[in-house]
Motif scaffolding. Structure first.
Motif, mmCIF file in Angstrom:
data_model
loop_
_atom_site.group_PDB
_atom_site.id
_atom_site.type_symbol
_atom_site.label_atom_id
_atom_site.label_comp_id
_atom_site.label_asym_id
_atom_site.label_seq_id
_atom_site.Cartn_x
_atom_site.Cartn_y
_atom_site.Cartn_z
ATOM 1 N N GLY A 86 0.798 -1.217 0.000
ATOM 2 C CA GLY A 86 0.000 0.000 0.000
ATOM 3 C C GLY A 86 0.828 1.263 0.000
ATOM 4 N N ALA A 87 1.896 1.270 0.793
ATOM 5 C CA ALA A 87 2.754 2.456 0.840
ATOM 6 C C ALA A 87 3.451 2.670 -0.507
ATOM 7 N N MET A 88 3.933 1.583 -1.100
ATOM 8 C CA MET A 88 4.591 1.706 -2.413
ATOM 9 C C MET A 88 3.592 2.121 -3.488
ATOM 10 N N PHE A 89 2.404 1.544 -3.439
ATOM 11 C CA PHE A 89 1.355 1.904 -4.382
ATOM 12 C C PHE A 89 0.987 3.377 -4.229
ATOM 13 N N GLY A 90 0.894 3.833 -2.990
ATOM 14 C CA GLY A 90 0.566 5.231 -2.719
ATOM 15 C C GLY A 90 1.590 6.180 -3.315
ATOM 16 N N VAL A 91 2.857 5.845 -3.193
ATOM 17 C CA VAL A 91 3.905 6.684 -3.782
ATOM 18 C C VAL A 91 3.727 6.748 -5.291
ATOM 19 N N PHE A 92 3.429 5.613 -5.912
ATOM 20 C CA PHE A 92 3.194 5.582 -7.359
ATOM 21 C C PHE A 92 2.003 6.459 -7.746
ATOM 22 N N VAL A 93 0.897 6.328 -7.004
ATOM 23 C CA VAL A 93 -0.317 7.108 -7.297
ATOM 24 C C VAL A 93 -0.039 8.600 -7.160
ATOM 25 N N LEU A 94 0.657 8.984 -6.104
ATOM 26 C CA LEU A 94 0.905 10.411 -5.877
ATOM 27 C C LEU A 94 1.898 10.976 -6.896
#
Length: 184
Positions: A86-94
């Motif tokens: 989730g944290a890695m995905f969040g960085v990608f999304v942002l």
């Protein structure tokens, strides 16, 4: 470094969660700013802008636009709660959000700094970033608690999912209203 470790060991779990959240919130803003610095061609910017405009044209009523915005943001946020991923995905999304802001600024003929700052002064920006930061910080905390076999974190995760759902619902209402009334 030693002082930091001593400090970290002495603070309460509530403060650790708060510090983690603030750190991830600041990191989220920085990652988004980094995304705005990605070079884009006029064609790529137009393509990204067309994708955004497709969503807007398919949802021309307040209710449909509000629900489309909420579902999009909430699904992304839910994925950010997944431990570690989730944290890695969040960085990608942002980061992708930053690229999208850059694309829209190119199409609208604005400097990217003006586009970014005009978004940052809206409550929508902060509602979404607080929600995403809660999801990403909980992703890290969930992983930590999972490895320690402490299952009480599930209650915290459920609470934060509820908080983000409420925040994102309010944000979707405000964003849809702004888009339809102001044309933002």
């Amino acid at each position: 470094m030693k002082n930091f470790l001593t400090f970290w060991k002495t603070v309460s779990i509530k403060r650790k969660r708060a510090y983690s959240f603030v750190f991830i919130l600041l990191l989220s803003v920085l990652v988004t700013v980094a995304g705005t610095l990605m070079p884009l061609s006029e064609e790529d910017a137009a393509l990204l802008s067309d994708n955004v405009n497709t969503i807007l044209s398919e949802n021309d009523t307040f209710a449909s636009l509000t629900s489309a915005i909420f579902v999009n943001n909430f699904v992304l946020c839910l994925l950010m709660f997944i431990p570690v991923f989730g944290a890695m995905f969040g960085v990608f999304v942002l980061f992708s959000t930053g690229v999208g802001i850059h694309a829209l600024s190119i199409v609208q003929g604005l400097p990217v700094s003006v586009a970014l700052l005009s978004l940052m002064i809206t409550p929508i920006f902060w509602i979404e970033f607080v929600s995403y930061s809660l999801g990403m910080s909980e992703s890290i905390w969930s992983f930590r608690r999972f490895t320690q076999r402490r299952w009480a974190y599930i209650a915290w995760t459920a609470l934060f999912i509820g908080i983000t759902a409420l925040l994102l619902a309010v944000g979707a209402i405000v964003e849809a209203w702004l888009i339809l009334s102001v044309g933002a």
